[in-house]
Design a protein around this motif. Sequence first.
Motif, PDB file in Angstrom:
ATOM      1  N   GLU A  38     -18.885  -5.568 -28.524  1.00  0.00           N
ATOM      2  CA  GLU A  38     -17.366  -5.560 -29.672  1.00  0.00           C
ATOM      3  C   GLU A  38     -17.390  -3.915 -29.358  1.00  0.00           C
ATOM      4  O   GLU A  38     -15.904  -3.329 -29.183  1.00  0.00           O
ATOM      5  CB  GLU A  38     -18.156  -5.180 -31.004  1.00  0.00           C
ATOM      6  CG  GLU A  38     -18.615  -6.079 -31.343  1.00  0.00           C
ATOM      7  CD  GLU A  38     -17.306  -6.371 -32.288  1.00  0.00           C
ATOM      8  OE1 GLU A  38     -16.163  -6.364 -32.314  1.00  0.00           O
ATOM      9  OE2 GLU A  38     -16.926  -8.129 -32.036  1.00  0.00           O
ATOM     10  N   GLY A  39     -18.254  -2.879 -28.718  1.00  0.00           N
ATOM     11  CA  GLY A  39     -17.260  -1.280 -28.466  1.00  0.00           C
ATOM     12  C   GLY A  39     -17.572  -0.852 -26.673  1.00  0.00           C
ATOM     13  O   GLY A  39     -16.975  -1.886 -26.096  1.00  0.00           O
ATOM     14  N   THR A  80      -7.763 -11.447 -27.653  1.00  0.00           N
ATOM     15  CA  THR A  80      -8.970 -11.512 -29.085  1.00  0.00           C
ATOM     16  C   THR A  80      -9.645 -12.738 -29.162  1.00  0.00           C
ATOM     17  O   THR A  80     -10.880 -13.327 -29.560  1.00  0.00           O
ATOM     18  CB  THR A  80      -8.515 -10.169 -30.068  1.00  0.00           C
ATOM     19  OG1 THR A  80      -7.763 -11.067 -31.192  1.00  0.00           O
ATOM     20  CG2 THR A  80      -7.732  -8.812 -29.640  1.00  0.00           C
ATOM     21  N   ARG A  81      -9.087 -13.162 -28.790  1.00  0.00           N
ATOM     22  CA  ARG A  81      -9.288 -14.838 -28.963  1.00  0.00           C
ATOM     23  C   ARG A  81     -10.258 -15.298 -28.556  1.00  0.00           C
ATOM     24  O   ARG A  81      -9.353 -15.498 -27.440  1.00  0.00           O
ATOM     25  CB  ARG A  81      -7.949 -15.864 -29.132  1.00  0.00           C
ATOM     26  CG  ARG A  81      -7.032 -15.776 -30.341  1.00  0.00           C
ATOM     27  CD  ARG A  81      -5.854 -16.880 -30.822  1.00  0.00           C
ATOM     28  NE  ARG A  81      -5.216 -15.983 -31.790  1.00  0.00           N
ATOM     29  CZ  ARG A  81      -3.880 -16.273 -31.110  1.00  0.00           C
ATOM     30  NH1 ARG A  81      -3.538 -16.323 -30.021  1.00  0.00           N
ATOM     31  NH2 ARG A  81      -2.945 -15.218 -32.257  1.00  0.00           N
ATOM     32  N   PRO A  82     -11.246 -16.061 -29.422  1.00  0.00           N
ATOM     33  CA  PRO A  82     -12.750 -16.895 -28.193  1.00  0.00           C
ATOM     34  C   PRO A  82     -12.075 -18.387 -28.107  1.00  0.00           C
ATOM     35  O   PRO A  82     -10.741 -18.701 -28.010  1.00  0.00           O
ATOM     36  CB  PRO A  82     -13.534 -17.113 -28.535  1.00  0.00           C
ATOM     37  CG  PRO A  82     -12.969 -17.101 -30.314  1.00  0.00           C
ATOM     38  CD  PRO A  82     -11.545 -16.412 -30.551  1.00  0.00           C
ATOM     39  N   PRO A  83     -12.411 -19.089 -26.227  1.00  0.00           N
ATOM     40  CA  PRO A  83     -12.038 -19.688 -26.117  1.00  0.00           C
ATOM     41  C   PRO A  83     -12.280 -20.971 -26.944  1.00  0.00           C
ATOM     42  O   PRO A  83     -13.220 -20.817 -28.017  1.00  0.00           O
ATOM     43  CB  PRO A  83     -13.057 -20.063 -24.536  1.00  0.00           C
ATOM     44  CG  PRO A  83     -13.086 -19.153 -24.739  1.00  0.00           C
ATOM     45  CD  PRO A  83     -13.686 -18.132 -25.143  1.00  0.00           C
ATOM     46  N   MET A  84     -11.798 -21.947 -27.288  1.00  0.00           N
ATOM     47  CA  MET A  84     -11.600 -23.583 -28.760  1.00  0.00           C
ATOM     48  C   MET A  84     -13.284 -23.171 -28.858  1.00  0.00           C
ATOM     49  O   MET A  84     -13.642 -24.047 -29.524  1.00  0.00           O
ATOM     50  CB  MET A  84     -10.718 -24.347 -28.609  1.00  0.00           C
ATOM     51  CG  MET A  84      -8.886 -23.687 -28.519  1.00  0.00           C
ATOM     52  SD  MET A  84      -8.947 -23.043 -29.618  1.00  0.00           S
ATOM     53  CE  MET A  84      -9.457 -24.674 -30.933  1.00  0.00           C
ATOM     54  N   GLU A  85     -13.366 -23.419 -27.002  1.00  0.00           N
ATOM     55  CA  GLU A  85     -15.193 -24.334 -27.459  1.00  0.00           C
ATOM     56  C   GLU A  85     -16.031 -23.605 -27.554  1.00  0.00           C
ATOM     57  O   GLU A  85     -17.714 -24.398 -28.069  1.00  0.00           O
ATOM     58  CB  GLU A  85     -15.110 -24.099 -26.095  1.00  0.00           C
ATOM     59  CG  GLU A  85     -14.824 -25.558 -25.387  1.00  0.00           C
ATOM     60  CD  GLU A  85     -13.069 -24.335 -24.567  1.00  0.00           C
ATOM     61  OE1 GLU A  85     -12.343 -25.340 -23.086  1.00  0.00           O
ATOM     62  OE2 GLU A  85     -12.711 -23.634 -24.621  1.00  0.00           O
ATOM     63  N   THR A  86     -15.408 -22.137 -27.888  1.00  0.00           N
ATOM     64  CA  THR A  86     -16.437 -21.245 -28.979  1.00  0.00           C
ATOM     65  C   THR A  86     -16.410 -20.477 -30.122  1.00  0.00           C
ATOM     66  O   THR A  86     -16.987 -19.927 -30.202  1.00  0.00           O
ATOM     67  CB  THR A  86     -17.124 -20.124 -28.160  1.00  0.00           C
ATOM     68  OG1 THR A  86     -16.240 -19.194 -27.335  1.00  0.00           O
ATOM     69  CG2 THR A  86     -17.372 -20.535 -26.343  1.00  0.00           C
TER      70      THR A  86
END
Length: 107
Positions: A38-39, A80-86
Amino acid sequence: RMRRLADGEMICTAYKWICCEHSPCAKWRRVAWDKVPEGKWYCEMNDDAALASCDVPQELDDEVIDSQMATHVCVHGNCTRPPMETCTPKVFLADLSAFLRDRGEPQ
């Protein structure tokens, strides 16, 4: 992008380029999506021991990394979006709702 290991464990194979925050370093490193903090991030936080030091050269030239980030936005960075699989259903629905709201479409 997830991959199943021989023992059945699933690991993230999608990565993001992030830059070391140490001022003299500022090297770009590939980090798995599920390991992006996050940081602030520093080379020694890298799970890849071969690249977990500011003394280790950057994998690729800045120009190549810039090109990859521009070409593969959601795999290599600037997203900022994670991959769909996660992505969990709750995160997906919140993201979809925000996307539709930003476009002025009904939710």
